[in-house]
Design an enzyme around this catalytic site. Structure first.
Site, PDB file in Angstrom:
ATOM      1  N   HIS A 118       1.009  -1.446   0.390  1.00 37.79           N
ATOM      2  CA  HIS A 118      -0.261  -0.081  -0.271  1.00 37.79           C
ATOM      3  C   HIS A 118       0.927   1.004  -0.367  1.00 37.79           C
ATOM      4  CE1 HIS A 118      -3.587  -2.441   1.880  1.00 37.79           C
ATOM      5  NE2 HIS A 118      -3.507  -2.803   0.715  1.00 37.79           N
ATOM      6  N   HIS A 156       1.582  -2.753   9.430  1.00 31.80           N
ATOM      7  CA  HIS A 156       2.878  -2.563   8.853  1.00 31.80           C
ATOM      8  C   HIS A 156       3.805  -2.422   9.963  1.00 31.80           C
ATOM      9  CE1 HIS A 156       1.909  -4.382   4.631  1.00 31.80           C
ATOM     10  NE2 HIS A 156       1.587  -3.784   4.760  1.00 31.80           N
TER      11      HIS A 156
END
Length: 274
Positions: free
Chosen positions: A167, A226
């Protein structure tokens, strides 16, 4: 229609010139760093955006390159052809060839997206291992070794590997690419009553809205998903892909070229100013 025209004029003034384009890379890096710090400090409140199934993630981010591609395709086609005809004084054939050359930037972007995505998957599979919880091993049989995340998840396992943030990579790359392509508007002067102006304004508003979504979802990724190193590496790869194309390769003769091919640029002063 008048509201669309006002929006188009404001967006041209705000985005067609260089300052925002020059500052966005630093902004994205700052978001990645500060967002990670807030996440690691448990200072981020719970919101629906932390759910991966939220509508913005499912219907936009998961297909971010498709959204970017299909909006830039008509925008580059129309603006480049008009630039060739009205500013560069090309004929129809040469203007069409210029369009084909510039559309090569979308082919390059598609290749960048595909190759980086495959690289991220390869690294995650190479560095990971599978954990199967609640499934006792058979006596006398060694534990099964899994070669990929997909195999592990097929057996309801949890794969732990170095998952570079796709992303952060893709959203930063798409946002920078859109801003670069919008720079062509600085050189175009289209009659107010022209249907072409209406179409370009619609595409302009759509691309700017899409860019805001990409930056907002980049922020959500920094806050909720993340590890810091995974996000930092993702955004650095995205910015490197943008820099390597628009700031280096596209300045060369054998390339898709820049949105304003007739304006001399340097790597230090890159503002599309006339």
């Amino acid at each position: 229609m008048e509201r669309l025209e006002r929006s188009g004029r404001w967006l041209r003034a705000a985005l067609a010139r260089g300052p925002l384009r020059r500052r966005l890379p630093a902004l994205l890096l700052a978001i990645a760093v500060l967002g990670s710090a807030l996440k690691d400090s448990d200072l981020v409140p719970d919101t629906p955006l932390q759910n991966k199934r939220n509508p913005l993630n499912v219907y936009f981010v998961k297909v971010a390159w498709a959204w970017t591609l299909w909006l830039l395709l008509p925008f580059i086609t129309l603006t480049t052809y008009e630039l060739g005809r009205s500013k560069l004084l090309y004929g129809r054939t040469r203007s069409a060839l210029l369009v084909l050359r510039r559309l090569g930037a979308l082919l390059v972007g598609t290749a960048v997206w595909y190759l980086c995505t495959e690289l991220f998957i390869f690294i995650e599979n190479l560095t990971g291992e599978c954990s199967l919880q609640g499934q006792p091993s058979q006596p006398g049989q060694p534990p099964r070794l899994y070669a990929s995340k997909r195999e592990c998840q097929r057996d309801s396992g949890v794969w732990s590997g170095f998952d570079i943030s796709g992303h952060c990579f893709l959203l930063s790359y798409c946002a920078m690419m859109i801003l670069e392509e919008l720079a062509v508007l600085e050189a175009l002067a289209i009659e107010h009553s022209s249907k072409l102006r209406v179409v370009i304004n619609v595409l302009l508003v759509s691309l700017c809205s899409l860019t805001m979504i990409w930056v907002f979802m980049f922020l959500c990724t920094a806050l909720y998903f993340h590890d810091f190193s995974q996000k930092l590496l993702g955004v650095l790869i995205g910015l490197a892909a943008w820099y390597g194309t628009y700031r280096y390769w596209y300045l060369k003769p054998f390339s898709p070229g820049l949105p304003l091919p007739n304006i001399p640029l340097s790597s230090k002063k890159y503002s599309y100013s006339r």
